[in-house]
Design a protein around this motif. Structure first.
Motif, PDB file in Angstrom:
ATOM      1  N   VAL A 115       1.191   5.838   5.257  1.00 17.59           N
ATOM      2  CA  VAL A 115       1.097   6.699   6.433  1.00 17.59           C
ATOM      3  C   VAL A 115       2.333   7.588   6.535  1.00 17.59           C
ATOM      4  O   VAL A 115       2.236   8.811   6.703  1.00 17.59           O
ATOM      5  N   LEU A 116       3.522   6.981   6.388  1.00 18.77           N
ATOM      6  CA  LEU A 116       4.761   7.732   6.549  1.00 18.77           C
ATOM      7  C   LEU A 116       4.922   8.791   5.451  1.00 18.77           C
ATOM      8  O   LEU A 116       5.304   9.925   5.735  1.00 18.77           O
ATOM      9  N   GLN A 117       4.636   8.412   4.209  1.00 21.68           N
ATOM     10  CA  GLN A 117       4.789   9.365   3.109  1.00 21.68           C
ATOM     11  C   GLN A 117       3.787  10.496   3.246  1.00 21.68           C
ATOM     12  O   GLN A 117       4.088  11.642   2.966  1.00 21.68           O
ATOM     13  N   HIS A 118       2.593  10.161   3.685  1.00 21.73           N
ATOM     14  CA  HIS A 118       1.538  11.157   3.804  1.00 21.73           C
ATOM     15  C   HIS A 118       1.852  12.143   4.934  1.00 21.73           C
ATOM     16  O   HIS A 118       1.746  13.335   4.785  1.00 21.73           O
ATOM     17  N   SER A 142       6.423   7.448  -5.771  1.00 22.11           N
ATOM     18  CA  SER A 142       5.984   6.191  -6.384  1.00 22.11           C
ATOM     19  C   SER A 142       7.091   5.149  -6.352  1.00 22.11           C
ATOM     20  O   SER A 142       6.848   3.965  -6.124  1.00 22.11           O
ATOM     21  N   LEU A 143       8.333   5.602  -6.583  1.00 20.39           N
ATOM     22  CA  LEU A 143       9.467   4.672  -6.573  1.00 20.39           C
ATOM     23  C   LEU A 143       9.624   4.038  -5.189  1.00 20.39           C
ATOM     24  O   LEU A 143       9.892   2.843  -5.068  1.00 20.39           O
ATOM     25  N   GLY A 144       9.431   4.847  -4.149  1.00 18.92           N
ATOM     26  CA  GLY A 144       9.487   4.319  -2.787  1.00 18.92           C
ATOM     27  C   GLY A 144       8.456   3.226  -2.583  1.00 18.92           C
ATOM     28  O   GLY A 144       8.761   2.146  -2.047  1.00 18.92           O
ATOM     29  N   MET A 145       7.237   3.472  -3.059  1.00 17.32           N
ATOM     30  CA  MET A 145       6.173   2.471  -2.909  1.00 17.32           C
ATOM     31  C   MET A 145       6.504   1.206  -3.696  1.00 17.32           C
ATOM     32  O   MET A 145       6.312   0.088  -3.207  1.00 17.32           O
ATOM     33  N   LEU A 146       7.019   1.373  -4.915  1.00 21.06           N
ATOM     34  CA  LEU A 146       7.371   0.213  -5.745  1.00 21.06           C
ATOM     35  C   LEU A 146       8.442  -0.640  -5.061  1.00 21.06           C
ATOM     36  O   LEU A 146       8.336  -1.869  -4.999  1.00 21.06           O
ATOM     37  N   LEU A 147       9.475   0.013  -4.526  1.00 20.12           N
ATOM     38  CA  LEU A 147      10.560  -0.722  -3.875  1.00 20.12           C
ATOM     39  C   LEU A 147      10.051  -1.480  -2.652  1.00 20.12           C
ATOM     40  O   LEU A 147      10.439  -2.621  -2.409  1.00 20.12           O
ATOM     41  N   VAL A 148       9.172  -0.839  -1.893  1.00 22.15           N
ATOM     42  CA  VAL A 148       8.631  -1.502  -0.707  1.00 22.15           C
ATOM     43  C   VAL A 148       7.835  -2.739  -1.120  1.00 22.15           C
ATOM     44  O   VAL A 148       7.964  -3.812  -0.522  1.00 22.15           O
ATOM     45  N   ALA A 199       2.021  -9.293   4.902  1.00 20.89           N
ATOM     46  CA  ALA A 199       3.158  -8.376   5.010  1.00 20.89           C
ATOM     47  C   ALA A 199       3.086  -7.291   3.935  1.00 20.89           C
ATOM     48  O   ALA A 199       3.453  -6.143   4.191  1.00 20.89           O
ATOM     49  N   SER A 200       2.608  -7.657   2.720  1.00 19.54           N
ATOM     50  CA  SER A 200       2.478  -6.659   1.660  1.00 19.54           C
ATOM     51  C   SER A 200       1.508  -5.564   2.076  1.00 19.54           C
ATOM     52  O   SER A 200       1.787  -4.375   1.911  1.00 19.54           O
ATOM     53  N   VAL A 201       0.348  -5.985   2.605  1.00 14.11           N
ATOM     54  CA  VAL A 201      -0.650  -5.004   3.037  1.00 14.11           C
ATOM     55  C   VAL A 201      -0.061  -4.112   4.134  1.00 14.11           C
ATOM     56  O   VAL A 201      -0.188  -2.876   4.090  1.00 14.11           O
ATOM     57  N   ALA A 202       0.632  -4.733   5.095  1.00 13.47           N
ATOM     58  CA  ALA A 202       1.219  -3.968   6.197  1.00 13.47           C
ATOM     59  C   ALA A 202       2.251  -2.972   5.670  1.00 13.47           C
ATOM     60  O   ALA A 202       2.278  -1.812   6.089  1.00 13.47           O
ATOM     61  N   ALA A 203       3.102  -3.428   4.723  1.00 11.35           N
ATOM     62  CA  ALA A 203       4.155  -2.560   4.188  1.00 11.35           C
ATOM     63  C   ALA A 203       3.556  -1.368   3.454  1.00 11.35           C
ATOM     64  O   ALA A 203       4.001  -0.228   3.622  1.00 11.35           O
ATOM     65  N   VAL A 204       2.526  -1.643   2.632  1.00  8.98           N
ATOM     66  CA  VAL A 204       1.901  -0.567   1.863  1.00  8.98           C
ATOM     67  C   VAL A 204       1.249   0.452   2.799  1.00  8.98           C
ATOM     68  O   VAL A 204       1.385   1.668   2.617  1.00  8.98           O
ATOM     69  N   LEU A 205       0.573  -0.047   3.835  1.00  8.80           N
ATOM     70  CA  LEU A 205      -0.071   0.862   4.782  1.00  8.80           C
ATOM     71  C   LEU A 205       0.961   1.725   5.504  1.00  8.80           C
ATOM     72  O   LEU A 205       0.798   2.941   5.618  1.00  8.80           O
ATOM     73  N   MET A 206       2.039   1.072   5.972  1.00  3.90           N
ATOM     74  CA  MET A 206       3.105   1.815   6.658  1.00  3.90           C
ATOM     75  C   MET A 206       3.640   2.921   5.766  1.00  3.90           C
ATOM     76  O   MET A 206       3.806   4.064   6.181  1.00  3.90           O
ATOM     77  N   MET A 207       3.937   2.535   4.496  1.00  2.00           N
ATOM     78  CA  MET A 207       4.530   3.487   3.556  1.00  2.00           C
ATOM     79  C   MET A 207       3.569   4.641   3.297  1.00  2.00           C
ATOM     80  O   MET A 207       3.980   5.800   3.258  1.00  2.00           O
TER      81      MET A 207
END
Lengths: 189, 168
Positions: free
Chosen positions: A181-184, A126-132, A171-179
């Motif tokens: 996918v990578l975390q999953h 969650s912290l990773g997502m918040l920072l992104v 960019a927010s949508v792109a960042a969240v999607l990237m994160m």
């Protein structure tokens, strides 16, 4: 920062002297102090004004309402996070950033980081997502940029508002999607 | 200011005050309390701003900024971004004050309403001091490293820059 800073200063000074631009560079150095104060004056004006207005937003409970709205909207981005105190800090951090309140965002962000770090693997994810999310810099009204454009004599200082929202929103949508996918994919924090 | 953004701005102020009236907030006193916080935060920026302005002055007057712009040209050209915005683009993830100083330099060198000035404005408003934020938050929580945050944040910033070059 110091590592880059000192070498840029040295390189600039050396290049100015070697290329015969020492005179121009000297005036630029002497003027830089005053320019810093001029820039500060614009920032001082806009930060004082908008911090005042946003304090009213916070006091009328709208910042807290925005925070609760965040929790509902952002729940899918923080899977498995049930800790109420962590959610409060996340909401406060994100709503303060959205309103452009850097002073309020930083303590809330550190509080959220501490609480999430204490929650183990789910918390770190969650912290990773918040920072992104924070790092994209989504803001409802780019007050500083508008004030600087006004001070620089722009014909319509706020005409970049819509484009700024569009770019940072996308960019927010792109960042969240990237994160996501990578975390999953990795299954790690 | 145009009628549209003017209405939106004044409307925002009216909305904030209206909400405060509805919830019985002391608008005058609360405004001053917040304004004081903002004022203190802004004044504390002067040492950093001064350091950054000194750097930008040397970079611009020596021709080093233009050199950096030319070195970065393959990337900025590919993204359809103006070379003059290169120092700001590079400084933005590292330092807020430094990128503000660099934004001012773009306004001064190219004009605030030029394409470079507008692109730099939009990028400034849709980005964050990535390295600084990470250091403060992770340092505060005692977390040493967190996977993916830095690459994803930088990729998102790159994406914003590309979007600016493409749309503007």
């Amino acid at each position: 920062m110091d590592r880059i800073y000192k070498y840029l200063l040295l390189a600039g000074a050396a290049l100015a002297m070697l290329s015969g631009r020492a005179g121009a560079a000297a005036s630029a150095v002497l003027e830089s102090g005053e320019q810093a104060v001029k820039l500060l004056l614009t920032l001082l004006a806009t930060m004082t004004l908008w911090s005042g207005l946003m304090e009213v937003v916070a006091e009328s409970g709208d910042a807290a309402r925005l925070g609760r709205l965040f929790r509902r909207i952002l729940k899918p981005l923080f899977p498995g996070l049930e800790d109420d105190a962590a959610w409060d800090a996340i909401s406060m951090n994100l709503s303060a950033n959205l309103l452009g309140l850097g002073n309020a965002a930083t303590p809330a962000g550190i509080e959220a980081s501490k609480r999430l770090a204490a929650l183990g693997k789910t918390g770190l994810r969650s912290l990773g997502m918040l920072l992104v999310l924070d790092n994209v810099g989504l803001q409802l009204l780019p007050t500083t940029v508008i004030a600087l454009r006004q001070a620089a004599g722009a014909a319509d200082p706020a005409d970049v508002w819509g484009m700024t929202m569009l770019v940072s929103g996308t960019a927010s949508v792109a960042a969240v999607l990237m994160m996501r996918v990578l975390q999953h994919r990795k299954g790690t924090a | 200011m145009s009628a549209a953004s003017g209405t939106a701005l004044v409307g925002l102020v009216a909305f904030i005050v209206l909400r405060a009236v509805m919830t019985g907030v002391d608008v005058y006193g609360t405004f001053q309390r917040g304004a004081e916080k903002g004022m203190r935060g802004a004044v504390a920026l002067l040492p950093t701003l001064s350091a950054m302005m000194l750097m930008l002055a040397l970079l611009n007057a020596s021709g080093l900024a233009q050199l950096i712009g030319r070195l970065a040209a393959p990337i900025t050209d590919w993204l359809h971004l103006p070379q003059e915005a290169a120092p700001m683009l590079l400084l933005r993830p590292l330092t807020g004050s430094g990128s503000l100083a660099a934004l001012e330099a773009v306004f001064e060198n190219c004009g605030v309403d030029s394409r470079a000035g507008r692109i730099a404005s939009v990028l400034m408003g849709s980005s964050e001091t990535i390295f600084y934020t990470m250091a403060v938050y992770l340092g505060g929580a005692g977390v040493r490293k967190l996977p993916w945050v830095l690459p994803v944040s930088l990729a998102a910033y790159f994406f914003s820059a590309a979007l600016c070059g493409w749309l503007m």
